[in-house]
Each structure stands twice: as C-alpha cells, then as structure tokens.
Design a protein around this motif. Sequence first.
Motif, PDB file in Angstrom:
ATOM      1  N   GLU A  23       0.909  -1.121  -0.159  1.00  0.00           N
ATOM      2  CA  GLU A  23       0.151  -0.453  -0.154  1.00  0.00           C
ATOM      3  C   GLU A  23       0.416   1.432   0.148  1.00  0.00           C
ATOM      4  O   GLU A  23       0.587   2.394  -0.999  1.00  0.00           O
ATOM      5  CB  GLU A  23      -0.997  -0.205   1.177  1.00  0.00           C
ATOM      6  CG  GLU A  23      -2.136  -1.063   1.109  1.00  0.00           C
ATOM      7  CD  GLU A  23      -2.142  -1.481   2.366  1.00  0.00           C
ATOM      8  OE1 GLU A  23      -3.764  -1.587   1.946  1.00  0.00           O
ATOM      9  OE2 GLU A  23      -1.918  -1.140   4.069  1.00  0.00           O
ATOM     10  N   ALA A  24       1.670   1.731   1.047  1.00  0.00           N
ATOM     11  CA  ALA A  24       2.915   2.092   0.432  1.00  0.00           C
ATOM     12  C   ALA A  24       3.275   2.326  -0.411  1.00  0.00           C
ATOM     13  O   ALA A  24       3.608   3.758  -0.923  1.00  0.00           O
ATOM     14  CB  ALA A  24       4.124   2.183   1.534  1.00  0.00           C
ATOM     15  N   ALA A  25       4.127   1.215  -1.100  1.00  0.00           N
ATOM     16  CA  ALA A  25       4.859   1.798  -1.910  1.00  0.00           C
ATOM     17  C   ALA A  25       3.655   2.041  -3.526  1.00  0.00           C
ATOM     18  O   ALA A  25       3.990   2.907  -3.939  1.00  0.00           O
ATOM     19  CB  ALA A  25       5.252   0.142  -2.853  1.00  0.00           C
ATOM     20  N   LEU A  26       2.834   1.809  -3.477  1.00  0.00           N
ATOM     21  CA  LEU A  26       1.142   2.451  -4.558  1.00  0.00           C
ATOM     22  C   LEU A  26       1.047   3.794  -4.013  1.00  0.00           C
ATOM     23  O   LEU A  26       1.165   4.482  -4.602  1.00  0.00           O
ATOM     24  CB  LEU A  26      -0.432   2.261  -4.191  1.00  0.00           C
ATOM     25  CG  LEU A  26      -0.449   0.083  -4.782  1.00  0.00           C
ATOM     26  CD1 LEU A  26      -1.491  -0.098  -4.208  1.00  0.00           C
ATOM     27  CD2 LEU A  26      -0.634   0.618  -5.908  1.00  0.00           C
ATOM     28  N   LEU A  30       1.744   8.598  -6.111  1.00  0.00           N
ATOM     29  CA  LEU A  30       1.110   9.972  -5.657  1.00  0.00           C
ATOM     30  C   LEU A  30       2.309  11.312  -5.209  1.00  0.00           C
ATOM     31  O   LEU A  30       1.756  12.099  -5.427  1.00  0.00           O
ATOM     32  CB  LEU A  30       0.123  10.487  -4.200  1.00  0.00           C
ATOM     33  CG  LEU A  30      -0.468   9.504  -4.562  1.00  0.00           C
ATOM     34  CD1 LEU A  30      -1.326   9.548  -3.457  1.00  0.00           C
ATOM     35  CD2 LEU A  30      -1.443   9.350  -5.781  1.00  0.00           C
ATOM     36  N   GLU A  31       3.973  10.568  -5.294  1.00  0.00           N
ATOM     37  CA  GLU A  31       4.544  11.538  -4.920  1.00  0.00           C
ATOM     38  C   GLU A  31       5.067  12.218  -6.703  1.00  0.00           C
ATOM     39  O   GLU A  31       7.026  12.429  -5.831  1.00  0.00           O
ATOM     40  CB  GLU A  31       5.084  11.516  -3.650  1.00  0.00           C
ATOM     41  CG  GLU A  31       3.949  11.727  -2.249  1.00  0.00           C
ATOM     42  CD  GLU A  31       4.855  11.552  -1.012  1.00  0.00           C
ATOM     43  OE1 GLU A  31       4.429  12.940  -0.572  1.00  0.00           O
ATOM     44  OE2 GLU A  31       5.317  11.399  -1.149  1.00  0.00           O
ATOM     45  N   ILE A 117      -4.890   2.791  -8.323  1.00  0.00           N
ATOM     46  CA  ILE A 117      -4.416   2.268  -6.900  1.00  0.00           C
ATOM     47  C   ILE A 117      -5.645   1.531  -6.376  1.00  0.00           C
ATOM     48  O   ILE A 117      -5.782   0.420  -5.680  1.00  0.00           O
ATOM     49  CB  ILE A 117      -4.147   3.348  -6.732  1.00  0.00           C
ATOM     50  CG1 ILE A 117      -2.974   4.203  -7.419  1.00  0.00           C
ATOM     51  CG2 ILE A 117      -3.846   3.547  -5.247  1.00  0.00           C
ATOM     52  CD1 ILE A 117      -2.532   5.672  -6.216  1.00  0.00           C
ATOM     53  N   PHE A 118      -6.944   1.581  -6.961  1.00  0.00           N
ATOM     54  CA  PHE A 118      -8.056   1.265  -5.473  1.00  0.00           C
ATOM     55  C   PHE A 118      -8.040   0.002  -5.560  1.00  0.00           C
ATOM     56  O   PHE A 118      -8.087  -1.161  -5.923  1.00  0.00           O
ATOM     57  CB  PHE A 118      -9.309   2.001  -5.600  1.00  0.00           C
ATOM     58  CG  PHE A 118      -9.190   3.539  -4.976  1.00  0.00           C
ATOM     59  CD1 PHE A 118      -8.430   3.973  -4.008  1.00  0.00           C
ATOM     60  CD2 PHE A 118     -10.506   4.369  -5.362  1.00  0.00           C
ATOM     61  CE1 PHE A 118      -8.837   4.968  -3.603  1.00  0.00           C
ATOM     62  CE2 PHE A 118     -10.579   5.380  -4.906  1.00  0.00           C
ATOM     63  CZ  PHE A 118      -9.029   5.736  -3.853  1.00  0.00           C
ATOM     64  N   LEU A 124      -6.767   0.718   0.260  1.00  0.00           N
ATOM     65  CA  LEU A 124      -6.848   2.599   0.204  1.00  0.00           C
ATOM     66  C   LEU A 124      -8.288   3.334  -0.570  1.00  0.00           C
ATOM     67  O   LEU A 124      -8.151   4.781   0.191  1.00  0.00           O
ATOM     68  CB  LEU A 124      -5.945   2.720  -0.874  1.00  0.00           C
ATOM     69  CG  LEU A 124      -4.087   2.456   0.088  1.00  0.00           C
ATOM     70  CD1 LEU A 124      -3.765   2.367  -1.257  1.00  0.00           C
ATOM     71  CD2 LEU A 124      -4.540   2.736   1.716  1.00  0.00           C
ATOM     72  N   ALA A 125      -8.580   3.047  -0.976  1.00  0.00           N
ATOM     73  CA  ALA A 125     -10.518   3.975  -0.832  1.00  0.00           C
ATOM     74  C   ALA A 125     -10.476   4.472  -0.010  1.00  0.00           C
ATOM     75  O   ALA A 125     -11.127   4.987   0.322  1.00  0.00           O
ATOM     76  CB  ALA A 125     -11.416   2.866  -2.006  1.00  0.00           C
ATOM     77  N   ASP A 126     -11.213   3.124   1.408  1.00  0.00           N
ATOM     78  CA  ASP A 126     -11.701   3.358   2.467  1.00  0.00           C
ATOM     79  C   ASP A 126     -10.839   5.004   3.296  1.00  0.00           C
ATOM     80  O   ASP A 126     -11.597   5.843   3.997  1.00  0.00           O
ATOM     81  CB  ASP A 126     -11.555   2.357   3.078  1.00  0.00           C
ATOM     82  CG  ASP A 126     -12.102   0.922   3.142  1.00  0.00           C
ATOM     83  OD1 ASP A 126     -13.100   1.504   1.851  1.00  0.00           O
ATOM     84  OD2 ASP A 126     -12.291   0.339   3.761  1.00  0.00           O
TER      85      ASP A 126
END
Length: 244
Positions: A23-26, A30-31, A117-118, A124-126
């Motif tokens: 999840e962190a890698a996904l 965004l950055e 991503i979701f 992560l959507a939550d």
Amino acid sequence: MNTPYRGCILRQFEDFSSLGSDEAALLARLEQNPREYAAGELLSEAGQRSDAFFTVTEGWACAERVLADGTRQVLDLFMPGQILGLREVSFHRNLCDFRALTTVTACPFPRRHLTDIFDEAPRLADLFFLILAREQSMLVERVINIGRRSAAQRLAHFLVEISVRSRQSTDALELPLTQTVIGDALSLSSVHVSRTFQNLRELSLVETDNGTVRIVDLDELITFSGFDRAYLEIRSDWARQITA
C-alpha cells in the motif's frame, strides 16, 4: 525485499491505519513528478478542467475563491503530506483556485489513475474517504468559526488548529502566512488581524516574533477559543483493517 516507501503523504494515511508495504508503494505514485511553484503561483485555476489533484510535499498552499469585487475567501490551507483538490474529484471543472502561499513542491496526479490504485489496494479507497471526511469536517468548523466566534476567538481557534495539524512538538508555531492570508481565511481585514494578535498578546496567550507565534498557554488558548479537537479525529474502525 523492497524497502517500503516513506514519503510524507504516509503521515496522513497512518493517522487512520497502519499501512502494508504494498500500500505504501502504491501511495508513492502520488509523489512522483514533483514540480516547484513560486509563492503566489496558481497550481490550478477555478473553471479549469479538473483532471488531476496534487500531493503537497513541501511548503504551504491554499484553496481560494475570488469574488467579482476582488475580495478573497481562503477556504482551505494545505501543508506537506496533504492532497490538494480531492473535493473536486466529482466535478469536471475546479470550483476554486489553488495557490502556493510559500514556495511549494507538489506532485500532480491524474485523477483517472486513482481507480488503478483502488483496484490494486481496495483498502486505500476507505482511507481516501476518511481523509476527505476530515477535510469536510475542517471546512464545517471553519464556517462555525467565522460565523459565531469573535475575532479574538477566531484567531485563537485558527492557531490551535494549525498547531495540531502541523504536529508541533514545541510551543513555537512557524506560521509562514501573511496577515492578509490569515484575514482572508478568517473573514477579517489584515489591520483587524494585527489588532487581534495584539489582543491575544495582551491576554498573555501568545507572543509573536518575525513569523513565529509562541503559544504561551495552550490550555488557556483552547479554553478561550472553544476549540474541540474532535473534528480532527475521524472514527475509522469501520474501515477495512490491514491483514497479515
């Protein structure tokens, strides 16, 4: 084994839940592709097609609406780690301007890729939903602050909120905002902001020096402003939890 990505956006998500390395890698997506914006520069303009949001990695930015008579209302302030433009996700065009208040480094992210991503990490959507809910709660509190508190209470409440959001570990609050920006956020003139800071100094609640505000007595400032941090503490136990 890959080292988990540790970008500043993780701080926002970890307010709600621990993150797995995948999840962190996904979120690292965004950055990517950082761009620097000068103080005063628009990141995105009202009426412009809303194709992307931005992850702020350095500096402070704001969402603002400028009225026909030239007056401005600052709607939101964005600090490092925050996602700028999430409320526009349901609209074809931006509803407000997004402007750098200091030199800002921000990473545009195409909105159409959010579902990718979701799909890869549904949990992560939550968490995105929770972040959006907290932004909404801050906006509601700002309406109450402007509409029902005195100028001194507004400014005191604003300072406490910024202190909490920026996770200050000392009583010295770095506030890289002009009195005009603060006034536009609190519906006060810059002259009124100056007088109100003087009022808080006379009450021995704060001290000011070259862009630094020292909170003399945080508990008294909280009591004086009527600050209740509950609106910053979103309930997240309904969200899907990390699995081993």
